[in-house]
Design a protein around this motif. Structure first.
Motif, PDB file in Angstrom:
ATOM      1  N   LEU A 190     119.572  53.564  18.808  1.00  0.00           N
ATOM      2  CA  LEU A 190     120.114  53.784  17.542  1.00  0.00           C
ATOM      3  C   LEU A 190     120.184  54.551  16.585  1.00  0.00           C
ATOM      4  O   LEU A 190     119.258  54.726  16.367  1.00  0.00           O
ATOM      5  CB  LEU A 190     121.373  52.422  17.289  1.00  0.00           C
ATOM      6  N   SER A 191     121.489  55.223  16.212  1.00  0.00           N
ATOM      7  CA  SER A 191     121.489  56.320  14.952  1.00  0.00           C
ATOM      8  C   SER A 191     122.348  56.089  14.191  1.00  0.00           C
ATOM      9  O   SER A 191     122.973  55.918  14.417  1.00  0.00           O
ATOM     10  CB  SER A 191     121.620  58.051  15.145  1.00  0.00           C
ATOM     11  N   GLN A 224     126.615  44.788   8.644  1.00  0.00           N
ATOM     12  CA  GLN A 224     127.716  45.272   8.576  1.00  0.00           C
ATOM     13  C   GLN A 224     126.857  46.928   8.795  1.00  0.00           C
ATOM     14  O   GLN A 224     127.908  47.229   8.540  1.00  0.00           O
ATOM     15  CB  GLN A 224     128.810  45.336   8.755  1.00  0.00           C
ATOM     16  N   VAL A 225     125.773  47.295   9.501  1.00  0.00           N
ATOM     17  CA  VAL A 225     125.444  48.461   9.183  1.00  0.00           C
ATOM     18  C   VAL A 225     126.325  49.373  11.037  1.00  0.00           C
ATOM     19  O   VAL A 225     125.573  49.283  11.886  1.00  0.00           O
ATOM     20  CB  VAL A 225     124.236  48.489   9.150  1.00  0.00           C
ATOM     21  N   PRO A 226     126.565  50.343  10.634  1.00  0.00           N
ATOM     22  CA  PRO A 226     127.979  51.378  11.618  1.00  0.00           C
ATOM     23  C   PRO A 226     126.101  52.243  12.176  1.00  0.00           C
ATOM     24  O   PRO A 226     125.923  53.195  10.911  1.00  0.00           O
ATOM     25  CB  PRO A 226     128.566  51.832  10.829  1.00  0.00           C
ATOM     26  N   ILE A 264     124.105  42.517  17.135  1.00  0.00           N
ATOM     27  CA  ILE A 264     125.418  43.720  17.388  1.00  0.00           C
ATOM     28  C   ILE A 264     126.336  43.564  17.814  1.00  0.00           C
ATOM     29  O   ILE A 264     126.369  42.650  18.485  1.00  0.00           O
ATOM     30  CB  ILE A 264     124.079  44.826  18.604  1.00  0.00           C
ATOM     31  N   GLN A 265     127.614  44.048  17.310  1.00  0.00           N
ATOM     32  CA  GLN A 265     129.013  43.710  17.541  1.00  0.00           C
ATOM     33  C   GLN A 265     129.401  44.942  18.008  1.00  0.00           C
ATOM     34  O   GLN A 265     129.433  46.681  17.361  1.00  0.00           O
ATOM     35  CB  GLN A 265     129.675  43.739  15.790  1.00  0.00           C
ATOM     36  N   THR A 266     129.958  45.005  19.505  1.00  0.00           N
ATOM     37  CA  THR A 266     130.644  46.072  20.052  1.00  0.00           C
ATOM     38  C   THR A 266     131.727  46.866  19.279  1.00  0.00           C
ATOM     39  O   THR A 266     132.509  45.450  18.172  1.00  0.00           O
ATOM     40  CB  THR A 266     130.708  46.208  21.239  1.00  0.00           C
ATOM     41  N   ASN A 267     132.568  47.621  19.722  1.00  0.00           N
ATOM     42  CA  ASN A 267     134.351  47.677  19.517  1.00  0.00           C
ATOM     43  C   ASN A 267     135.137  46.754  20.471  1.00  0.00           C
ATOM     44  O   ASN A 267     135.781  46.438  19.296  1.00  0.00           O
ATOM     45  CB  ASN A 267     134.612  48.826  20.298  1.00  0.00           C
ATOM     46  N   GLN A 268     134.341  45.877  21.078  1.00  0.00           N
ATOM     47  CA  GLN A 268     135.099  44.508  21.802  1.00  0.00           C
ATOM     48  C   GLN A 268     134.653  43.641  20.639  1.00  0.00           C
ATOM     49  O   GLN A 268     135.528  42.258  21.646  1.00  0.00           O
ATOM     50  CB  GLN A 268     134.796  45.038  22.719  1.00  0.00           C
ATOM     51  N   GLY A 269     134.823  43.658  19.865  1.00  0.00           N
ATOM     52  CA  GLY A 269     134.097  42.211  19.167  1.00  0.00           C
ATOM     53  C   GLY A 269     132.999  41.185  19.604  1.00  0.00           C
ATOM     54  O   GLY A 269     132.262  40.192  18.967  1.00  0.00           O
ATOM     55  N   LEU A 328     130.171  53.175  19.102  1.00  0.00           N
ATOM     56  CA  LEU A 328     130.003  52.781  17.716  1.00  0.00           C
ATOM     57  C   LEU A 328     129.608  51.374  17.578  1.00  0.00           C
ATOM     58  O   LEU A 328     130.325  50.180  18.892  1.00  0.00           O
ATOM     59  CB  LEU A 328     130.976  52.738  16.617  1.00  0.00           C
ATOM     60  N   VAL A 329     128.696  51.056  17.144  1.00  0.00           N
ATOM     61  CA  VAL A 329     128.355  49.667  16.973  1.00  0.00           C
ATOM     62  C   VAL A 329     127.709  49.267  15.315  1.00  0.00           C
ATOM     63  O   VAL A 329     127.521  50.127  14.938  1.00  0.00           O
ATOM     64  CB  VAL A 329     127.303  48.442  18.168  1.00  0.00           C
TER      65      VAL A 329
END
Length: 782
Positions: free
Chosen positions: A555-556, A538-540, A484-489, A519-520
């Motif tokens: 997650l949804s 890169q699925v949001p 997973i990739q957070t908003n902070q990268g 969001l991730v």
């Protein structure tokens, strides 16, 4: 002197008529009058105090149904008012005299008397043809029945503990109990023993010698009459060992056909009541909570109470309801041996360094000064709430009934001790009320003792009061590597626990600092090899829940035109591997468990559920649930109703039906409960209701106007402040009801379909409960 004046003096002298000082008192009363007055008064007294052998027949003369009574050897036809007055006047006149006979022909509901007083021409407060005339449903009435009851009106003679003889009428009886109608002129006490002589049954069954003897009963309940205050209803349990009443029932049901018909009628009536009970419990706006000692174990969700449950979740979507009921509070709320208690809880949330902190205070655990400080700090926040918690101790029988075959539920239900009902009694609209008090000169740090710890206390399981699934779609167990990739990268590795078309549950190798709504992007390292055309790296997704340790996240997917193909991919993946994937089953209650919860909750009703039907193009309030003893506002609404078993809701809904019924019960997607505060002012002259005025909170322009309205109402009569919840009903037929209807259809298909049609026509649900005390407290009105 006028005849009326002669009678007035004679009336005052009745108590002294048989005393030794009668002549002296008579002379004193008439000393300023001519000698003839004294003679006329004495003659009038002799007349009204003379013994009487005339019978009273009020059929067609009074506003009420009459039945035959054998009283002191004479047969009379009396209605409930005259039946009660008979005993009042017997005591007053010292026996059945000419004065008693006259008084019974001049009761307040006599047509001639009403015409003379012109009361029949006065406009009624409520309208019998109103769409807000509702049938009353006695919730839980059949809850503890272990046998059918014989409905039979039969005169009995009661001997009270003080030896007083009173006539009464049976409404129904069984081999072990009875319900009887008694005159309200006497004082009845819960738990006292009385003796019944079944005089009318004795005459009809002369061969049953045991009917000649008295049967001992104990009073289990005393119910007020919804029709008038002249009679009361006693619920009794039999103490004598005699089996004679069972013999009476068998003789009345002298063949199998009649017995089956009686049993079936009982089952039909019971099924109809249970149908409304199921609908109430499935849509109740209150939140039932269950405890094992001090620990919260179970939360019962309905179609309408998700907002209360969700309020107690922080930014991680972790519940803080367990911390609301800390051991110190539970020691006050759930004292051993105390069957029932209630208290008020004040709460708010405070955001600090992107963390949601909960503060709560129970009214009884703080000084008035500290409580006012809590009000001033908390009521300025949008999250301000006030709740009422009603706590009930579970009986040994109720605890044993919660045994279930589900191992997931057994550990939560096996040793429950208490049940609580959490109701919201305030919201941001009325928060300003709490700021009217003077703010104490105390530092806000004094409130830190009321802050909930961040550590989650207990992990209560949430059960939905229906057996149908609450999941939008099924979930399947799948262990697959992801990143997973957070908003902070930040990139964190993990693996999936389960997967659905629109959601995924992931366990991470390292904890993350995230909150609900963040969001991730998820990189499905293994699954992306199945379709390289889709951006599966890169699925949001949006955070739906995160565990306190930050290592498991639910997650949804963000649904839009870009992700619709990804949702289809997951759907095809699941469908093509159904033989390999194991569905992660939702923990759902069995019908037996729901039945036991039904029994437990119906014994702990703290509101009045309202059912709204659609009739053509209009909505109509069809029924309201009640439980004995009635609260004071229910008694008033019942007295305003027309006919036995009906209440009038005219004073509440007339002029407000669009706001309180039509708008909140519109069938739109995502409909949520609407809450209203209803101010219900009753102006009285003595005990008689003169007028009723109803206002909603929005009808007041200022708080001072509202306070003046309350104070004026208290001076002129009574004020009831009701909290009203309203919501649209989309699925009125509960799973338990379907089971009941299947069973009833074997007896009577017609009645089963009729009940199903009645319930299926319900399009809206409402709920009333009294918040008068809490409102008067926050507005500081005595």
């Amino acid at each position: 002197m006028q005849k009326t004046e002669i009678r007035s003096i004679a009336e005052k002298l009745i108590p002294a008529y048989k005393s030794e000082d009668f002549e002296k008192i008579l002379s004193q009363m008439t000393e300023d009058e001519s000698p003839s007055v004294k003679l006329l008064v004495k003659m009038e007294l002799n007349r009204v105090m003379g013994p009487c052998t005339k019978t009273v027949d009020l059929r067609g003369r009074v506003q009420g149904e009459c039945r035959e009574y054998l009283l002191d050897g004479l047969r009379h036809w009396l209605d409930d008012v005259a039946f009660n007055d008979y005993y009042k006047y017997i005591k007053k006149f010292g026996g059945y005299t000419e004065g008693v006979w006259e008084a019974l022909y001049n009761t307040r509901n006599n047509f001639r008397v009403m015409k003379e007083r012109n009361t029949d021409n006065q406009p009624a407060i409520t309208d019998s043809d109103s769409p807000f005339e509702v049938e009353t449903i006695q919730l839980g009435y059949d809850l503890k029945r272990r046998e059918n009851r014989m409905r039979l009106a039969s005169q009995v003679d009661i001997t009270l503990p003080n030896g007083q003889q009173v006539a009464a009428v049976t409404l129904d009886f069984s081999p072990s109990g009875a319900k009887i109608k008694v005159p309200s002129a006497f004082d009845y006490k819960l738990g006292e023993n009385i003796h019944l002589h079944f005089t009318e049954l004795e005459q009809k069954h002369p061969h049953l010698e045991d009917l000649q003897s008295q049967v001992e009963y104990r009073i289990l309940g005393i119910d007020e009459s919804l029709e008038n205050d002249a009679v009361k209803f006693l619920r009794l349990i039999k103490l004598s060992e005699t089996q004679v009443l069972e013999q009476v029932i068998q003789e009345h049901l002298f063949n199998e056909t009649q017995k089956a018909r009686h049993d079936n009628q009982d089952k039909i009536a019971r099924a109809r009541t249970r149908a409304y009970e199921h609908t109430f419990l499935k849509h109740a706006c209150q939140l039932p909570v269950f405890f094992q000692g001090n620990e919260l174990k179970v939360v019962l969700l309905t179609e309408s109470n998700h907002n209360i449950w969700q309020y107690w979740h922080d930014e991680r979507n972790q519940q803080s309801l367990g911390n609301l009921f800390n051991p110190q509070r539970m020691s006050l709320l759930a004292k051993q041996g105390v069957s029932e208690s209630s208290n008020t809880l004040y709460t708010f949330k405070h955001d600090y360094q992107e963390k949601c902190l909960f503060f709560s205070m129970m009214k009884s655990e703080a000084t008035p000064e500290l409580r006012k400080l809590f009000w001033h700090i908390g009521a300025k926040k949008e999250s301000w709430r006030a709740f009422r918690i009603s706590m009930f101790e579970l009986s040994a029988q109720e605890r044993e009934s919660l045994v279930t075959e589900s191992p997931e539920l057994t550990k939560h239900l096996s040793s429950l001790t208490h049940c609580g009902i959490l109701q919201e009694v305030s919201n941001p609209e009325t928060a300003a009320d709490y700021l009217l008090v003077d703010k104490p000169q105390m530092p806000s740090s004094e409130l830190n003792v009321f802050r909930h710890p961040r550590k989650v206390n207990g992990y209560p399981i949430s059960i939905f009061f229906d057996a149908r699934s609450q999941r939008r779609e099924p979930r399947y167990r799948l262990s697959s590597p992801v990143t997973i990739q957070t908003n902070q990268g930040e990139l964190i590795s993990g693996k999936t626990i389960d997967l659905s078309k629109r959601g995924v549950y992931i366990t991470l190798e390292a904890p993350v600092v995230l909150k609900v709504g963040d969001l991730v992007n998820v990189d499905f390292i293994e699954l992306k090899a199945y379709n390289k055309k889709l951006p599966l790296d890169q699925v949001p997704y949006q955070i739906a829940r995160i565990t306190p340790n930050g290592q498991r996240i639910q997650l949804s997917i963000q649904e839009d035109s870009h992700t619709i193909k990804i949702i289809r991919f997951f759907n095809r993946l699941i469908e093509s591997n159904r033989d390999k994937l194991i569905e992660n089953n939702e923990v759902r209650p069995s019908l037996d468990l729901l039945e036991q919860l039904h029994h437990i909750l119906l014994d702990k009703i703290v509101c009045s559920p309202l059912f709204v039907e659609r009739q053509g193009a209009y909505l109509k309030t069809s029924a309201i649930g009640i439980k004995s003893p009635l609260s004071s506002y229910q008694v008033l609404l019942a007295k305003l109703g027309h006919g036995e078993g009906y209440m009038s809701l005219d004073p509440i809904f007339k002029g407000h039906s669009n706001t309180l019924i039509a708008q909140p019960m519109k069938h739109v997607d995502g409909a949520k409960p609407h809450y209203f505060d209803i101010y219900f002012s009753v102006r009285k002259f003595g005990s008689r209701v003169q007028s009723i005025e109803t206002r909603l909170l929005s009808d007041f322009n200022t708080t001072q106007e509202r306070i003046a309205f309350i104070q004026d109402s208290l001076v002129m009569g009574d004020i009831y402040i009701l909290r009203y919840c309203a919501i649209a009903v989309f699925h009125p037929i509960a799973t338990l009801l379907r089971s009941d209807l299947d069973e009833l259809s074997l007896i009577s298909m017609h009645h089963a379909k009729s009940i199903e049609k009645s319930i299926a026509s319900i399009v809206g649900y409402g709920e009333f409960f009294d918040i008068t005390e809490e409102v008067l407290l926050r507005l500081e009105i005595n």
